[in-house]
Design a protein around this motif. Structure first.
Motif, mmCIF file in Angstrom:
data_model
loop_
_atom_site.group_PDB
_atom_site.id
_atom_site.type_symbol
_atom_site.label_atom_id
_atom_site.label_comp_id
_atom_site.label_asym_id
_atom_site.label_seq_id
_atom_site.Cartn_x
_atom_site.Cartn_y
_atom_site.Cartn_z
ATOM 1 N N ARG A 95 -14.587 -16.383 -12.567
ATOM 2 C CA ARG A 95 -15.766 -15.626 -12.126
ATOM 3 C C ARG A 95 -16.677 -16.500 -11.276
ATOM 4 N NH1 ARG A 95 -19.151 -12.700 -16.408
ATOM 5 N NH2 ARG A 95 -20.165 -11.908 -14.567
ATOM 6 N N LEU A 96 -16.805 -17.777 -11.666
ATOM 7 C CA LEU A 96 -17.640 -18.680 -10.901
ATOM 8 C C LEU A 96 -17.044 -18.919 -9.523
ATOM 9 C CD1 LEU A 96 -20.184 -20.332 -10.850
ATOM 10 C CD2 LEU A 96 -18.958 -22.185 -11.949
ATOM 11 N N ARG A 97 -15.732 -19.015 -9.440
ATOM 12 C CA ARG A 97 -15.081 -19.181 -8.131
ATOM 13 C C ARG A 97 -15.344 -17.974 -7.236
ATOM 14 N NH1 ARG A 97 -10.865 -21.660 -11.340
ATOM 15 N NH2 ARG A 97 -10.834 -23.875 -10.863
ATOM 16 N N ASP A 98 -15.335 -16.781 -7.821
ATOM 17 C CA ASP A 98 -15.642 -15.575 -7.047
ATOM 18 C C ASP A 98 -17.071 -15.641 -6.502
ATOM 19 O OD1 ASP A 98 -13.134 -14.593 -7.590
ATOM 20 O OD2 ASP A 98 -13.800 -13.286 -9.226
ATOM 21 N N ILE A 99 -17.997 -16.090 -7.338
ATOM 22 C CA ILE A 99 -19.389 -16.214 -6.908
ATOM 23 C C ILE A 99 -19.505 -17.265 -5.812
ATOM 24 C CG2 ILE A 99 -21.701 -16.945 -7.652
ATOM 25 C CD1 ILE A 99 -21.015 -15.608 -10.367
ATOM 26 N N LEU A 100 -18.784 -18.368 -5.956
ATOM 27 C CA LEU A 100 -18.815 -19.414 -4.933
ATOM 28 C C LEU A 100 -18.259 -18.898 -3.612
ATOM 29 C CD1 LEU A 100 -17.783 -22.518 -7.035
ATOM 30 C CD2 LEU A 100 -19.999 -22.074 -5.990
ATOM 31 N N GLU A 101 -17.260 -18.051 -3.671
ATOM 32 C CA GLU A 101 -16.708 -17.474 -2.442
ATOM 33 C C GLU A 101 -17.775 -16.656 -1.714
ATOM 34 O OE1 GLU A 101 -13.202 -14.382 -1.111
ATOM 35 O OE2 GLU A 101 -13.015 -15.439 -3.022
ATOM 36 N N VAL A 102 -18.540 -15.886 -2.470
ATOM 37 C CA VAL A 102 -19.627 -15.109 -1.868
ATOM 38 C C VAL A 102 -20.678 -16.047 -1.278
ATOM 39 C CG1 VAL A 102 -21.526 -13.516 -2.387
ATOM 40 C CG2 VAL A 102 -19.263 -13.120 -3.362
ATOM 41 N N MET A 103 -20.998 -17.129 -2.006
ATOM 42 C CA MET A 103 -21.971 -18.099 -1.504
ATOM 43 C C MET A 103 -21.490 -18.727 -0.209
ATOM 44 S SD MET A 103 -23.271 -19.887 -5.060
ATOM 45 C CE MET A 103 -23.758 -21.371 -4.266
ATOM 46 N N ILE A 104 -20.206 -19.056 -0.145
ATOM 47 C CA ILE A 104 -19.648 -19.638 1.078
ATOM 48 C C ILE A 104 -19.794 -18.648 2.226
ATOM 49 C CG2 ILE A 104 -17.500 -20.346 2.205
ATOM 50 C CD1 ILE A 104 -16.668 -21.571 -0.492
ATOM 51 N N ASN A 105 -19.440 -17.375 1.981
ATOM 52 C CA ASN A 105 -19.555 -16.366 3.035
ATOM 53 C C ASN A 105 -20.995 -16.186 3.488
ATOM 54 O OD1 ASN A 105 -16.824 -15.796 3.235
ATOM 55 N ND2 ASN A 105 -16.914 -14.287 1.604
ATOM 56 N N ASP A 106 -21.944 -16.316 2.558
ATOM 57 C CA ASP A 106 -23.351 -16.128 2.903
ATOM 58 C C ASP A 106 -23.982 -17.351 3.562
ATOM 59 O OD1 ASP A 106 -23.319 -13.582 1.952
ATOM 60 O OD2 ASP A 106 -24.363 -14.027 0.071
ATOM 61 N N HIS A 107 -23.607 -18.531 3.114
ATOM 62 C CA HIS A 107 -24.334 -19.730 3.541
ATOM 63 C C HIS A 107 -23.546 -20.694 4.429
ATOM 64 C CE1 HIS A 107 -27.664 -18.788 0.896
ATOM 65 N NE2 HIS A 107 -26.792 -18.520 -0.049
ATOM 66 N N CYS A 108 -22.238 -20.605 4.422
ATOM 67 C CA CYS A 108 -21.462 -21.640 5.099
ATOM 68 C C CYS A 108 -20.916 -21.219 6.462
ATOM 69 C CB CYS A 108 -20.316 -22.098 4.202
ATOM 70 S SG CYS A 108 -20.887 -22.791 2.636
ATOM 71 N N VAL A 109 -21.022 -19.967 6.796
ATOM 72 C CA VAL A 109 -20.554 -19.526 8.108
ATOM 73 C C VAL A 109 -21.484 -20.103 9.156
ATOM 74 C CG1 VAL A 109 -20.151 -17.548 9.616
ATOM 75 C CG2 VAL A 109 -19.534 -17.422 7.209
ATOM 76 N N GLY A 110 -20.926 -20.895 10.048
ATOM 77 C CA GLY A 110 -21.722 -21.513 11.107
ATOM 78 C C GLY A 110 -22.581 -22.672 10.637
ATOM 79 N N CYS A 111 -22.348 -23.181 9.434
ATOM 80 C CA CYS A 111 -23.154 -24.286 8.892
ATOM 81 C C CYS A 111 -22.919 -25.548 9.707
ATOM 82 C CB CYS A 111 -22.773 -24.527 7.435
ATOM 83 S SG CYS A 111 -23.632 -25.922 6.699
ATOM 84 N N LYS A 112 -23.989 -26.263 9.987
ATOM 85 C CA LYS A 112 -23.880 -27.496 10.767
ATOM 86 C C LYS A 112 -24.546 -28.670 10.051
ATOM 87 C CE LYS A 112 -23.520 -25.244 15.268
ATOM 88 N NZ LYS A 112 -22.682 -24.235 14.772
ATOM 89 N N ILE A 113 -24.596 -28.635 8.708
ATOM 90 C CA ILE A 113 -25.192 -29.734 7.944
ATOM 91 C C ILE A 113 -24.365 -30.989 8.191
ATOM 92 C CG2 ILE A 113 -25.639 -30.628 5.633
ATOM 93 C CD1 ILE A 113 -26.183 -27.792 4.716
ATOM 94 N N GLU A 114 -25.041 -32.078 8.551
ATOM 95 C CA GLU A 114 -24.324 -33.307 8.873
ATOM 96 C C GLU A 114 -23.802 -34.009 7.628
ATOM 97 O OE1 GLU A 114 -26.267 -35.896 11.603
ATOM 98 O OE2 GLU A 114 -26.850 -34.238 12.909
ATOM 99 N N ASN A 115 -24.628 -34.109 6.583
ATOM 100 C CA ASN A 115 -24.184 -34.780 5.368
ATOM 101 C C ASN A 115 -23.827 -33.714 4.325
ATOM 102 O OD1 ASN A 115 -23.556 -36.598 3.416
ATOM 103 N ND2 ASN A 115 -25.611 -37.429 3.182
ATOM 104 N N TYR A 116 -22.653 -33.142 4.485
ATOM 105 C CA TYR A 116 -22.254 -32.030 3.629
ATOM 106 C C TYR A 116 -22.028 -32.453 2.182
ATOM 107 C CZ TYR A 116 -17.476 -33.781 4.113
ATOM 108 O OH TYR A 116 -16.367 -34.558 4.082
ATOM 109 N N LEU A 117 -21.837 -33.745 1.918
ATOM 110 C CA LEU A 117 -21.616 -34.200 0.538
ATOM 111 C C LEU A 117 -22.844 -33.952 -0.340
ATOM 112 C CD1 LEU A 117 -19.739 -37.542 1.264
ATOM 113 C CD2 LEU A 117 -18.756 -35.370 0.560
#
Length: 175
Positions: A95-117
């Motif tokens: 279930r947490l992985r499903d939530i993380l997938e939604v978070m990725i779709n919401d926040h990571c599309v086009g993300c340009k954070i330099e220090n992603y760690l």
């Protein structure tokens, strides 16, 4: 006897230093009797003498404590607040992985954070061993990906992983 103070002892001394303000405000208030004020004055004096002796022996440690008092605020909070602050819920990894997938779709599309760690989404995915669909170049966040329009303009962006089992199945079909 140690010539230094550990973090816990420095914190306790910071509390004691801040208590001097409380002593003075109580002594100057109209809420106490003359005897109570006298006793608090004695307590404050003894308290200050004890702190002064420690400060005389370790002046550099007290510089750290004074910085700590400038940067922090000592607060009293209800015990129930600690329960609220530490509240957690139980959740299955799937279930947490499903939530993380939604978070990725919401926040990571086009993300340009330099220090992603340092990115919390990256850290959650990494903690749960969630792998990315794309094989990103080294030094690029594996979860940051282009939106559909950007992908259409750049068809060579990332390659989709193909499991080894799929390659074996293709060989069998062709044989």
């Amino acid at each position: 006897m140690k010539p230094y103070l550990n973090g816990e002892i420095r914190t306790r001394l910071a509390y004691l230093l801040d208590i001097n303000v409380l002593y003075k405000s109580l002594i100057n208030s109209d809420s106490l009797t003359k005897d109570e004020k006298t006793e608090l004055k004695h307590a404050c004096t003894r308290h200050q003498k004890g702190i002064a002796l420690i400060k005389k022996r370790m002046p550099k440690e007290f510089e750290k404590i004074e910085r700590m008092l400038k940067d922090n605020l000592i607060v009293m909070k209800p015990k129930t607040q600690e329960l609220i602050d530490r509240r957690a819920i139980y959740m299955e990894d799937d279930r947490l992985r499903d939530i993380l997938e939604v978070m990725i779709n919401d926040h990571c599309v086009g993300c340009k954070i330099e220090n992603y760690l340092d990115c919390i989404i990256y850290q959650y995915n990494d903690d749960l061993d969630v792998s990315s669909m794309y094989n990103e170049p080294k030094g690029v966040c594996p979860y940051a990906y282009m939106g559909e329009k950007e992908k259409a303009l750049n068809p060579t962006y990332g390659t989709i992983f193909k499991p080894k089992a799929c390659k074996k199945q293709k060989k069998r079909k062709g044989a």
